[in-house]
Design a protein around this motif. Structure first.
Motif, PDB file in Angstrom:
ATOM      1  N   UNK A 174       0.828  -1.197   0.000  1.00 41.80           N
ATOM      2  CA  UNK A 174       0.000   0.000   0.000  1.00 41.80           C
ATOM      3  C   UNK A 174       0.867   1.253   0.000  1.00 41.80           C
ATOM      4  N   UNK A 175       0.420   2.267  -0.730  1.00 44.31           N
ATOM      5  CA  UNK A 175       1.214   3.485  -0.888  1.00 44.31           C
ATOM      6  C   UNK A 175       1.470   4.186   0.436  1.00 44.31           C
ATOM      7  N   UNK A 176       0.551   4.033   1.401  1.00 44.48           N
ATOM      8  CA  UNK A 176       0.750   4.736   2.667  1.00 44.48           C
ATOM      9  C   UNK A 176       1.924   4.168   3.469  1.00 44.48           C
ATOM     10  N   UNK A 177       2.411   2.975   3.104  1.00 51.48           N
ATOM     11  CA  UNK A 177       3.536   2.380   3.822  1.00 51.48           C
ATOM     12  C   UNK A 177       4.891   2.712   3.204  1.00 51.48           C
ATOM     13  N   UNK A 178       4.898   3.131   1.947  1.00 51.26           N
ATOM     14  CA  UNK A 178       6.171   3.331   1.246  1.00 51.26           C
ATOM     15  C   UNK A 178       7.104   4.332   1.930  1.00 51.26           C
ATOM     16  N   UNK A 179       6.600   5.432   2.510  1.00 57.88           N
ATOM     17  CA  UNK A 179       7.528   6.359   3.183  1.00 57.88           C
ATOM     18  C   UNK A 179       8.197   5.764   4.417  1.00 57.88           C
ATOM     19  N   UNK A 180       7.706   4.624   4.886  1.00 56.86           N
ATOM     20  CA  UNK A 180       8.224   4.051   6.124  1.00 56.86           C
ATOM     21  C   UNK A 180       9.152   2.864   5.886  1.00 56.86           C
ATOM     22  N   UNK A 181       9.510   2.641   4.621  1.00 63.06           N
ATOM     23  CA  UNK A 181      10.488   1.616   4.267  1.00 63.06           C
ATOM     24  C   UNK A 181      11.564   2.268   3.407  1.00 63.06           C
ATOM     25  N   UNK A 182      12.833   1.957   3.677  1.00 60.88           N
ATOM     26  CA  UNK A 182      13.899   2.548   2.870  1.00 60.88           C
ATOM     27  C   UNK A 182      14.174   1.700   1.631  1.00 60.88           C
ATOM     28  N   UNK A 183      15.176   2.094   0.858  1.00 65.92           N
ATOM     29  CA  UNK A 183      15.470   1.409  -0.403  1.00 65.92           C
ATOM     30  C   UNK A 183      15.880  -0.041  -0.192  1.00 65.92           C
TER      31      UNK A 183
END
Length: 249
Positions: A196-205
């Motif tokens: 989900x897009x809302x989780x992407x800022x909370x995972x790094x590369x």
């Protein structure tokens, strides 16, 4: 003029050392998370005669970690070691179904908390993923958590009737993670289309959890406890908890 020349060289050397240290300690990733160490370098004496060396003194303050202030158990919740201010943000709620026309629609989802020795659960979120509070990642509860009293989280959804409620007191449908942790294998990877897009800022590369040093992110699976199914992806309801020391402990 020799002392002046040495002083310039010494100043340049100290400045170079400081720049190198800052570059090493404050990588873009560290700055983004605000967890980089803060330090100073002093030289004594300020004027260094030719043929002598200054005494260099380091003073480095390392960032705190939430694990210095709480213990986490699965099951069992988060237990603060001292009184702490606790801010809970809603990050996302992604339980869906299909309507009569085959369109995917979000279901009403509720998040609850049990804290400070309470005997009944309190609802801190009741809504859909389109809720303004999710879009703004709003704080849905702020309180002072009592030392040595577990903080447990739970949730369920409503699809005409109330679903089974999963909590952090039993099983592992509610997971707690801190900065730098590797997410559970059931959570889609940072480049997976199913994340989900809302989780992407909370995972790094690298796919690791990327949050503040005093944060705990909470992943919930509310539709099944069967880890072998594709539906078990731990992103049905997500909260971010931030702890701070109270002004008057």
């Amino acid at each position: 003029m020799q002392p002046q020349a040495v002083m310039k060289k010494q100043s340049f050397t100290a400045l170079s050392s400081t720049v190198l240290v800052i570059a090493a300690l404050a990588s873009p990733q560290a700055l983004a998370q605000s967890v980089n160490p803060i330090g100073t370098l002093t030289a004594s004496p300020n004027l260094v005669p030719a043929g002598t060396r200054p005494t260099l003194t380091w003073s480095v303050t390392y960032p705190v970690s939430v694990m210095d202030y709480v213990t986490i158990k699965i099951p069992g919740g988060i237990t603060p070691k001292q009184n702490l201010v606790c801010d809970v943000r809603i990050i996302g709620a992604s339980v869906t179904t299909q309507d009569a026309k085959g369109k995917t629609v979000y279901l009403e989802t509720l998040g609850q908390i049990l804290c400070n020795g309470a005997s009944t659960w309190s609802t801190i979120f009741d809504g859909l993923n389109t809720d303004t509070r999710i879009q703004t990642q709003a704080i849905v509860k702020s309180f002072t958590a009592t030392a040595n009293q577990p903080i447990n989280f739970g949730g369920y959804y409503i699809n005409k009737v109330k679903s089974f409620a999963y909590t952090s007191q039993i099983g592992d449908n509610v997971r707690f993670q801190v900065n730098g942790d590797t997410p559970p294998s059931n959570l889609p990877g940072c480049n997976d289309a199913s994340l989900n897009s809302f989780l992407k800022p909370y995972l790094n590369a690298s796919g690791k959890v990327q949050i503040g040093p005093m944060d705990v992110i909470i992943f919930m699976e509310l539709t099944t406890n069967n880890k072998a199914t594709l539906g078990y992806d731990l992103q049905d309801l997500v909260f971010l908890v931030t702890f701070t020391k109270p002004l008057n402990p």
